[in-house]
Design an enzyme around this catalytic site. Structure first.
Site, PDB file in Angstrom:
ATOM      1  N   ASP A  79      -8.007  -5.093   0.093  1.00 23.13           N
ATOM      2  CA  ASP A  79      -8.561  -5.912  -0.986  1.00 23.13           C
ATOM      3  C   ASP A  79      -8.198  -7.393  -0.869  1.00 23.13           C
ATOM      4  O   ASP A  79      -8.717  -8.212  -1.613  1.00 23.13           O
ATOM      5  CB  ASP A  79      -8.078  -5.388  -2.351  1.00 23.13           C
ATOM      6  CG  ASP A  79      -8.726  -4.063  -2.702  1.00 23.13           C
ATOM      7  OD1 ASP A  79      -9.912  -3.906  -2.375  1.00 23.13           O
ATOM      8  OD2 ASP A  79      -8.058  -3.200  -3.283  1.00 23.13           O
ATOM      9  N   HIS A  90       0.847  -1.193   0.000  1.00 25.12           N
ATOM     10  CA  HIS A  90       0.000   0.000   0.000  1.00 25.12           C
ATOM     11  C   HIS A  90       0.876   1.234   0.000  1.00 25.12           C
ATOM     12  O   HIS A  90       1.951   1.223   0.613  1.00 25.12           O
ATOM     13  CB  HIS A  90      -0.922   0.012   1.234  1.00 25.12           C
ATOM     14  CG  HIS A  90      -2.117   0.883   1.040  1.00 25.12           C
ATOM     15  ND1 HIS A  90      -2.064   2.236   1.229  1.00 25.12           N
ATOM     16  CD2 HIS A  90      -3.364   0.587   0.626  1.00 25.12           C
ATOM     17  CE1 HIS A  90      -3.251   2.742   0.951  1.00 25.12           C
ATOM     18  NE2 HIS A  90      -4.064   1.769   0.578  1.00 25.12           N
TER      19      HIS A  90
HETATM   20  N1  CMC Z   1       4.040  -7.526  -5.104  1.00 24.28           N
HETATM   21  C1  CMC Z   1       5.387  -7.498  -5.305  1.00 24.28           C
HETATM   22  N2  CMC Z   1       6.166  -6.403  -5.117  1.00 24.28           N
HETATM   23  C2  CMC Z   1       5.549  -5.290  -4.717  1.00 24.28           C
HETATM   24  C3  CMC Z   1       4.157  -5.234  -4.483  1.00 24.28           C
HETATM   25  C4  CMC Z   1       3.400  -6.404  -4.705  1.00 24.28           C
HETATM   26  N3  CMC Z   1       2.088  -6.404  -4.493  1.00 24.28           N
HETATM   27  N4  CMC Z   1       3.818  -3.975  -4.106  1.00 24.28           N
HETATM   28  C5  CMC Z   1       4.955  -3.274  -4.086  1.00 24.28           C
HETATM   29  N5  CMC Z   1       6.001  -4.058  -4.451  1.00 24.28           N
HETATM   30  C6  CMC Z   1       7.416  -3.680  -4.490  1.00 24.28           C
HETATM   31  C7  CMC Z   1       7.726  -2.814  -5.696  1.00 24.28           C
HETATM   32  O1  CMC Z   1       8.115  -3.600  -6.796  1.00 24.28           O
HETATM   33  C8  CMC Z   1       8.841  -1.948  -5.155  1.00 24.28           C
HETATM   34  O2  CMC Z   1       9.996  -2.744  -5.127  1.00 24.28           O
HETATM   35  P1  CMC Z   1      11.472  -2.049  -5.358  1.00 24.28           P
HETATM   36  O3  CMC Z   1      11.647  -1.115  -4.189  1.00 24.28           O
HETATM   37  O4  CMC Z   1      12.419  -3.191  -5.371  1.00 24.28           O
HETATM   38  O5  CMC Z   1      11.384  -1.332  -6.673  1.00 24.28           O
HETATM   39  C9  CMC Z   1       8.442  -1.712  -3.697  1.00 24.28           C
HETATM   40  O6  CMC Z   1       7.650  -2.858  -3.340  1.00 24.28           O
HETATM   41  C10 CMC Z   1       7.623  -0.449  -3.464  1.00 24.28           C
HETATM   42  O7  CMC Z   1       6.504  -0.512  -4.319  1.00 24.28           O
HETATM   43  P2  CMC Z   1       5.929   0.719  -5.115  1.00 24.28           P
HETATM   44  O8  CMC Z   1       5.259   0.216  -6.348  1.00 24.28           O
HETATM   45  O9  CMC Z   1       6.999   1.763  -5.264  1.00 24.28           O
HETATM   46  O10 CMC Z   1       4.885   1.277  -4.068  1.00 24.28           O
HETATM   47  P3  CMC Z   1       3.697   2.213  -4.392  1.00 24.28           P
HETATM   48  O11 CMC Z   1       3.375   2.914  -3.132  1.00 24.28           O
HETATM   49  O12 CMC Z   1       3.991   3.038  -5.603  1.00 24.28           O
HETATM   50  O13 CMC Z   1       2.520   1.184  -4.814  1.00 24.28           O
HETATM   51  C11 CMC Z   1       0.679  -0.300  -4.670  1.00 24.28           C
HETATM   52  C12 CMC Z   1       1.513   0.782  -3.950  1.00 24.28           C
HETATM   53  C13 CMC Z   1      -0.571  -0.587  -3.848  1.00 24.28           C
HETATM   54  C14 CMC Z   1       0.246   0.201  -6.053  1.00 24.28           C
HETATM   55  C15 CMC Z   1       1.536  -1.584  -4.806  1.00 24.28           C
HETATM   56  O14 CMC Z   1       1.905  -2.064  -3.530  1.00 24.28           O
HETATM   57  C16 CMC Z   1       0.817  -2.684  -5.592  1.00 24.28           C
HETATM   58  O15 CMC Z   1       0.904  -2.700  -6.828  1.00 24.28           O
HETATM   59  N6  CMC Z   1       0.092  -3.617  -4.894  1.00 24.28           N
HETATM   60  C17 CMC Z   1      -0.693  -4.629  -5.599  1.00 24.28           C
HETATM   61  C18 CMC Z   1      -2.028  -4.046  -6.035  1.00 24.28           C
HETATM   62  C19 CMC Z   1      -2.977  -3.850  -4.883  1.00 24.28           C
HETATM   63  O16 CMC Z   1      -3.175  -4.724  -4.057  1.00 24.28           O
HETATM   64  N7  CMC Z   1      -3.622  -2.677  -4.853  1.00 24.28           N
HETATM   65  C20 CMC Z   1      -4.647  -2.353  -3.859  1.00 24.28           C
HETATM   66  C21 CMC Z   1      -4.212  -1.273  -2.921  1.00 24.28           C
HETATM   67  S1  CMC Z   1      -5.357  -1.175  -1.510  1.00 24.28           S
HETATM   68  C22 CMC Z   1      -6.811  -0.509  -2.201  1.00 24.28           C
HETATM   69  C23 CMC Z   1      -6.651   0.926  -2.416  1.00 24.28           C
HETATM   70  O17 CMC Z   1      -6.773   1.692  -1.442  1.00 24.28           O
HETATM   71  O18 CMC Z   1      -6.374   1.305  -3.567  1.00 24.28           O
END
Ligand code: CMC
Length: 428
Positions: free
Chosen positions: A364, A307
């Site tokens: 989720d 998240h």
């Molecule tokens: N699986 C594998 N790796 C992950 C995941 C995941 N679900 N989420 C984040 N990472 C890794 C990402 O690759 C990055 O790694 P590195 O530092 O090596 O590059 C690190 O963790 C930080 O991730 P980020 O993408 O920079 O973080 P963000 O804050 O931009 O993204 C997120 C947040 C929710 C989009 C992401 O965690 C994600 O894609 N999760 C899966 C989709 C999901 O479950 N979304 C629902 C969110 S809750 C409902 C809502 O409120 O929207």
């Protein structure tokens, strides 16, 4: 006493005002930065940018705190009705008995949608995704209520539009479902509560008696409350930016629904179940899927994990996990997908990759399992999220309008070609 942060660049030092929130959050106000220094800030994905002041929702991602208007999410989920919570978000205070009755009464008087809307539904292909239909239909509502389009709307006009939206979204959501599966529309029954009415329109048939299961109704009430607001998330920021151009509320909410649909946001609830089913079909080798999620050359992510703001745990996920156990037990449902989800959570929580990055189950991860147990089809999961999030979107749009927030218009750092002469086609 005014506080300032100093920024030194190119031998110039400027003072930037520091702003403090009521929960001790601290921000540097950079609204005059460019004029003073020629600099802009760069923050892809707005990871550190506060877009506004807001008095609606407070969350502390490190401590796992989420409060609507000061009330803890745990208490609201346990003790309140969704109607009370939506009133709280929109009007700022919990309703008295009289105000709640006035609000509910107004909502039930607007639950029907214009019969002409049916012809729009019939134009969608059978099996059309309900989120696509919902977003289109909400935008379409603005054409039935042209008064909502004026930028000189009175407070009464705005309130009427708000009540219409709250009232009509469950009707449109259930109609989108009925169209998706090819079943006849069921009209709302105004003596039912908000959640009961939705269940009736979703699962009832015009020709049959329909009995509402109180376990299902109470679970739905809790789920909607847990989704009702989440401060400046992707869809809410979208609603605010669209609304900041003085676009009407219907169009702003329609844009929010589209933003929510994406699998990185609300669409994750559908994606989680699809992922768990795929894991099951593939033989249930959890370590293989964990490795895939960690592999940077593979686009697969563990859906329902991670998240932007919660780096310890998502308080909504804790409540939902417990509710999933309770609901499955109360309904006598044995879902092997729940066992896979629990095992996957355990494996991920022990894995260094997930621990280091603070990746925990989010709202989720378990919500889809409850929706399944309630009989809600997978393609409707994100619609359920939208039903819950609607009062939050409205409250944020209303606050933005009342605060006279300026039009949302970020800047950029241009990295394309510098000026070059046009070469006519025969010279290329
Ligand atoms: N699986 C594998 N790796 C992950 C995941 C995941 N679900 N989420 C984040 N990472 C890794 C990402 O690759 C990055 O790694 P590195 O530092 O090596 O590059 C690190 O963790 C930080 O991730 P980020 O993408 O920079 O973080 P963000 O804050 O931009 O993204 C997120 C947040 C929710 C989009 C992401 O965690 C994600 O894609 N999760 C899966 C989709 C999901 O479950 N979304 C629902 C969110 S809750 C409902 C809502 O409120 O929207």
């Amino acid at each position: 006493m005014s506080e300032f942060a100093q920024l030194t660049f190119d031998e110039n030092t400027i003072q930037l005002p520091v702003v403090r929130g009521s929960e001790k959050e601290i921000a540097v106000d950079i609204s005059k930065l460019r004029g003073q220094s020629g600099l802009i800030t760069l923050d892809r994905g707005f990871k550190n940018t506060g877009a506004t002041h807001s008095a609606i929702t407070f969350l502390d991602g490190e401590k796992g705190i989420l409060r609507y208007r000061g009330y803890a999410i745990e208490e609201l989920a346990e003790k309140a009705s969704f109607a009370e919570v939506s009133y709280l978000l929109i009007y700022g205070e919990l309703p008295t008995v009289d105000r709640l009755s006035w609000y509910n009464n107004s909502i039930v008087h607007h639950t029907l949608v214009h019969e002409n809307m049916k012809s729009f539904f019939s134009a969608f292909p059978l099996g059309a995704h309900p989120m696509g239909m919902l977003s289109a239909m909400v935008s379409t509502l603005s054409t039935f209520y042209p008064g909502s389009q004026s930028s000189n709307r009175s407070m009464e006009d705005i309130e009427l539009t708000i009540h219409r939206l709250i009232a009509k979204l469950p009707t449109l959501a259930s109609q989108a479902y009925k169209h998706n599966v090819g079943l006849p529309t069921v009209y709302p029954q105004n003596e039912l509560s908000y959640t009961e009415n939705f269940l009736y329109m979703m699962f009832g048939l015009p020709t049959e008696e329909f009995e509402i299961n109180p376990v299902v109704d109470s679970a739905l009430n809790k789920l909607l409350i847990l989704h009702a607001d989440h401060e400046q998330n992707c869809s809410t920021a979208t609603v605010r930016v669209v609304g900041s151009s003085q676009a009407n509320l219907y169009s702003s909410i329609s844009a929010g629904i589209s933003a929510l649909w994406g699998p990185l946001h609300g669409g994750a609830n559908q994606a989680v179940i699809e992922m768990l089913e795929q894991i099951k079909l593939d033989g249930g080798d959890l370590q293989k899927w964990i490795e895939k999620a960690k592999d940077k050359s593979d686009s697969f992510r563990l859906m329902g994990f991670g998240h932007r703001v919660y780096k310890n745990f998502d308080p909504r996920a804790r409540i939902i996990k417990k509710a999933a156990d309770d609901v499955l037990e109360a309904l006598g449902v044995d879902d092997p997908i729940l066992d896979i989800a629990k095992e996957l959570e355990q494996v991920a929580l022990k894995d260094e990759y997930f621990v280091e990055r603070g990746l925990y189950p989010n709202v989720d991860f378990y919500s889809g399992i409850i929706y399944r147990a309630l009989g809600i089809p997978t393609e409707m999961f994100t619609v359920m999220f939208a039903l819950g999030r609607l009062p939050g979107w409205i409250a944020q749009w209303k606050e933005m309008t009342e605060n006279n927030d300026p039009i949302g218009r970020p800047r950029q750092v241009y990295t394309g070609p510098t000026e070059r002469p046009f070469v006519e086609i025969d010279g290329r």
